[in-house]
Design an enzyme around this catalytic site. Structure first.
Site, PDB file in Angstrom:
ATOM      1  N   GLY A 209      62.015 -39.857 -97.968  1.00 12.51           N
ATOM      2  CA  GLY A 209      61.333 -39.229 -96.842  1.00 12.51           C
ATOM      3  C   GLY A 209      60.855 -40.268 -95.852  1.00 12.51           C
ATOM      4  O   GLY A 209      60.879 -41.473 -96.126  1.00 12.51           O
ATOM      5  N   PRO A 211      58.450 -42.674 -93.477  1.00 11.00           N
ATOM      6  CA  PRO A 211      57.257 -43.464 -93.852  1.00 11.00           C
ATOM      7  C   PRO A 211      55.975 -42.661 -93.665  1.00 11.00           C
ATOM      8  O   PRO A 211      55.847 -41.890 -92.708  1.00 11.00           O
ATOM      9  CB  PRO A 211      57.293 -44.649 -92.873  1.00 11.00           C
ATOM     10  CG  PRO A 211      58.703 -44.721 -92.385  1.00 11.00           C
ATOM     11  CD  PRO A 211      59.227 -43.324 -92.415  1.00 11.00           C
ATOM     12  N   GLY A 212      55.046 -42.830 -94.603  1.00  7.87           N
ATOM     13  CA  GLY A 212      53.732 -42.200 -94.473  1.00  7.87           C
ATOM     14  C   GLY A 212      53.620 -40.802 -95.013  1.00  7.87           C
ATOM     15  O   GLY A 212      52.583 -40.151 -94.860  1.00  7.87           O
ATOM     16  N   LYS A 215      54.871 -40.861-100.560  1.00  3.23           N
ATOM     17  CA  LYS A 215      55.757 -41.085-101.711  1.00  3.23           C
ATOM     18  C   LYS A 215      55.062 -41.923-102.793  1.00  3.23           C
ATOM     19  O   LYS A 215      55.119 -41.586-103.971  1.00  3.23           O
ATOM     20  CB  LYS A 215      57.054 -41.759-101.234  1.00  3.23           C
ATOM     21  CG  LYS A 215      57.832 -40.938-100.214  1.00  3.23           C
ATOM     22  CD  LYS A 215      59.144 -41.596 -99.823  1.00  3.23           C
ATOM     23  CE  LYS A 215      58.954 -42.834 -98.994  1.00  3.23           C
ATOM     24  NZ  LYS A 215      58.386 -42.563 -97.662  1.00  3.23           N
ATOM     25  N   THR A 216      54.416 -42.997-102.381  1.00  6.23           N
ATOM     26  CA  THR A 216      53.708 -43.846-103.357  1.00  6.23           C
ATOM     27  C   THR A 216      52.550 -43.084-103.999  1.00  6.23           C
ATOM     28  O   THR A 216      52.308 -43.192-105.208  1.00  6.23           O
ATOM     29  CB  THR A 216      53.185 -45.119-102.664  1.00  6.23           C
ATOM     30  OG1 THR A 216      54.268 -45.758-101.990  1.00  6.23           O
ATOM     31  CG2 THR A 216      52.571 -46.073-103.660  1.00  6.23           C
ATOM     32  N   HIS A 431      53.022 -37.371 -60.540  1.00  7.31           N
ATOM     33  CA  HIS A 431      53.976 -37.552 -61.639  1.00  7.31           C
ATOM     34  C   HIS A 431      53.570 -36.702 -62.847  1.00  7.31           C
ATOM     35  O   HIS A 431      54.390 -35.927 -63.387  1.00  7.31           O
ATOM     36  CB  HIS A 431      54.023 -39.033 -62.026  1.00  7.31           C
ATOM     37  CG  HIS A 431      55.032 -39.376 -63.085  1.00  7.31           C
ATOM     38  ND1 HIS A 431      56.239 -39.974 -62.811  1.00  7.31           N
ATOM     39  CD2 HIS A 431      55.005 -39.199 -64.439  1.00  7.31           C
ATOM     40  CE1 HIS A 431      56.909 -40.150 -63.933  1.00  7.31           C
ATOM     41  NE2 HIS A 431      56.170 -39.688 -64.942  1.00  7.31           N
ATOM     42  N   GLU A 432      52.305 -36.798 -63.264  1.00  6.96           N
ATOM     43  CA  GLU A 432      51.840 -36.035 -64.429  1.00  6.96           C
ATOM     44  C   GLU A 432      51.766 -34.541 -64.128  1.00  6.96           C
ATOM     45  O   GLU A 432      52.036 -33.712 -64.998  1.00  6.96           O
ATOM     46  CB  GLU A 432      50.468 -36.557 -64.894  1.00  6.96           C
ATOM     47  CG  GLU A 432      50.465 -38.005 -65.353  1.00  6.96           C
ATOM     48  CD  GLU A 432      51.501 -38.302 -66.418  1.00  6.96           C
ATOM     49  OE1 GLU A 432      51.783 -37.413 -67.249  1.00  6.96           O
ATOM     50  OE2 GLU A 432      52.062 -39.417 -66.402  1.00  6.96           O
TER      51      GLU A 432
END
Length: 612
Positions: A209, A211-212, A215-216, A431-432
């Site tokens: 999967g 990262p983050g 899994k660990t 622009h925004e």
């Protein structure tokens, strides 16, 4: 090491001889040899303080220094001379007359053989000590498996006194994965029940999967639930410059795990050593990486019979792993660990805020709704950022405002104290506003959550849009809407100012990625057809995965889709120019507009979730 000591002794002998030559050179230079005539003159002049005689050889010391005889430069006080055998000069009477002391010890003390030996061997001893020190440091860095020093066998991960083991209660948002791993836990707890049915214990479980995603944490939870010893190692720890060290460490790890079976071995980032073999790397298939992988394959399903040892491994590149590693009998199960859904995100937030005092106004469900795609690690970081902000504000609890600011910092970047010229600030506002207005007008587009012209991270302004609910499949209409929205900033600058600036760089990267996927991977082009002509990592392999004619067609179709979307964006902004101006003016006045205020200023009715 045959011949090693012989070489060492030979080197020591050479160093000793050279040192003796150097020392004798210095010794000879300090006490000059003078003529007996000169010696007699100094005695008659009363300038000799003491002498020592051995046979006809005389050593002595003057009261006042004299120039060295001959061509030698400098002065001397101690000297050497030789009394001729035929001399009949009543030397003793002269010495007594002038008060010269005749000593029983040599005036010029010579170093003993032992002193010379120690001095000459000192550099060699220093080199040996330095070599031993470096070798021991290297041995310690290699986990005690170097040439010097005793090997330290791997040990299970031990908790600090009073620490609580990780269990499934500490894992949230990935219930389907938890169900897969519960079987492993049950097997470790009740192996006899499975053996009586003839069921074989799974050898390995691969957690794949992004990262983050936890899994660990899942691997720790499995060991905690089963209550068995847990050995943890990173795949990179096995790789050394010396060939064979990695395979040796794998053997040690499995040997120690078998001694305390049932047990769990967790190997993180297994793609470091588990990449597909035969890619031309290494030296004829005998490099360290391949030997380490071969040893893991043998240990998991070979003659060694690793009964009672389950291997959990984690990777975010399951696609590059060797097929021999992922076949049944090695890693029997490949479990995909995906980012959590909305309910999972809320549960993860509750876990990571257990130790954080929350104010009554905090709504974790609302935070979970506005964080689609975030992984468990990112949500943990979000909760920690909110706590840090609360500390800076000298508050006793974390409020909804702290969480909102932390979310903006994580998603948009930290604010920059940048003072922009008024004209550039005005252009950024347009622009925004272009991004935001097109996002509001596009049917099925993600709702606009926030617009700001406060510089954050690398951006001069940001428009944040997130969906009301998690999406797992995207329609062509939705993707075109994403492209139109991303091109809104450039289109607004073009409509209002007639120019294009560098501010659209990130927008164009997004547009290119979406258009490439539509044409080359998702079959959304009639000319290319229903083909997956480009791999998912097309940026790396672009130009190598299809015929040149197909790539030319893909390029033409991408340009067609983007050009159509850009024309659409410019047309909509011209048609709704008054709304664009209103949004830009509100941004210039307030700098930041929240969701409700932005829709009110633009005069657009916010569609309910799920409606188009």
């Amino acid at each position: 090491m045959p011949g090693g000591w012989g070489g060492l002794i030979l080197t020591a002998l050479i160093v000793y001889l050279i040192a003796n030559l150097v020392l004798s050179f210095f010794d000879d230079g300090d006490e000059p040899t003078i003529s007996y005539t000169e010696f007699s003159k100094q005695v008659d002049a009363g300038n000799v303080s003491k002498i020592y005689s051995k046979g006809d050889a005389i050593q002595g010391q003057l009261k006042k220094e004299r120039e060295k005889p001959g061509d030698e430069k400098g002065n001397y006080t101690k000297f050497l001379t030789q009394r001729p055998a035929f001399a009949d000069d009543k030397l003793w009477d002269d010495l007594t007359k002038h008060g010269v002391t005749v000593t029983a010890e040599p005036v010029v003390q010579e170093r003993s053989f032992l002193s010379n030996l120690l001095i000459s061997l000192a550099p060699m001893l220093l080199l040996v000590v330095l070599w031993i020190f470096i070798a021991r440091r290297m041995s310690a860095g290699m986990g005690g498996g170097g040439m010097l020093g005793r090997k330290t066998p791997p040990k299970p991960v031990e908790l600090e006194p009073g620490a609580k083991r990780t269990t499934f209660e500490d894992v949230a948002g990935i219930d389907e994965v938890e169900g897969e791993l519960n079987d492993v836990v049950d097997f470790l707890k009740n192996p006899d029940a499975y053996r009586s049915m003839g069921a074989r214990m799974p050898r390995g479980v691969l957690l794949a999967g992004p990262p983050g995603t936890g899994k660990t944490l899942l691997a720790r939870a499995v060991a905690g639930e089963a209550g068995v010893p847990f050995f943890s190692a990173s795949a990179s720890e096995f790789i050394e410059m010396i060939v064979g060290v990695g395979a040796s460490r794998v053997r040690e790890l499995f040997t120690e795990a078998r001694k305390v079976a049932p047990s769990i071995i967790f190997i993180d980032e297994i793609d470091t050593i588990g990449r597909a073999r035969g890619g031309g790397s290494g030296m004829g298939g005998h490099d360290e990486r391949e030997q380490t992988l071969n040893q893991i394959l043998t240990e998991m399903d070979g003659f060694s019979g690793a009964e009672g040892v389950i291997v959990l491994a984690a990777t975010n590149r399951a696609d590059v792993l060797d097929p021999a590693l992922t076949r049944p009998g090695r890693f029997d199960r490949v479990v995909s660990v995906s980012p959590p859904d909305r309910g999972g995100r809320e549960a993860i937030l509750r876990i990571h805020t257990r130790a954080i005092p929350l104010a009554d106004d905090v709504d974790l469900a609302q935070v979970a709704r506005t964080t689609p795609g975030m992984t468990g690690a990112e949500l943990a970081n979000l909760a920690n950022e909110a706590a840090l902000i609360a500390v800076k504000r000298k508050q006793k609890t974390v409020t909804q405002s702290d969480l909102s600011e932390a979310m903006e910092k994580v998603q948009l970047g930290a604010e920059r104290p940048l003072v922009m010229p008024e004209e550039e600030r005005r252009r950024t506002a347009y622009h925004e506003s272009g991004h935001a207005l097109l996002g509001m007008l596009q049917p099925g587009a993600d709702p606009v959550r926030k617009i700001t012209i406060v510089p954050r991270g690398r951006a001069l302004g940001v428009t944040l849009s997130t969906p009301d609910s998690d999406k797992y499949a995207y329609t062509e209409e939705y993707l075109r809407g994403r492209i139109i929205g991303a091109l809104g900033g450039m289109a607004a600058e073009h409509v209002v100012y007639g120019v294009v600036t560098t501010g659209a760089e990130n927008d164009l990267e997004q547009v290119t990625g979406i258009a490439r996927g539509m044409v080359g991977r998702w079959g959304m082009s009639e000319l290319v057809g229903r083909l997956s002509a480009l791999p998912s990592d097309a940026q790396q392999a672009y130009g190598l995965s299809a015929a040149p004619r197909t790539l030319d067609t893909i390029d033409g179709e991408m340009r067609r889709i983007v050009d159509e979307c850009y024309e659409n964006a410019c047309r909509q902004l011209r048609d709704h120019r008054h709304q664009l101006d209103a949004l830009a003016a509100a941004l210039l006045a307030n700098e930041t507009l929240e969701e409700a205020e932005a829709y009110r200023v633009a005069g657009v009715v916010r569609k309910a979730a799920g409606s188009h």
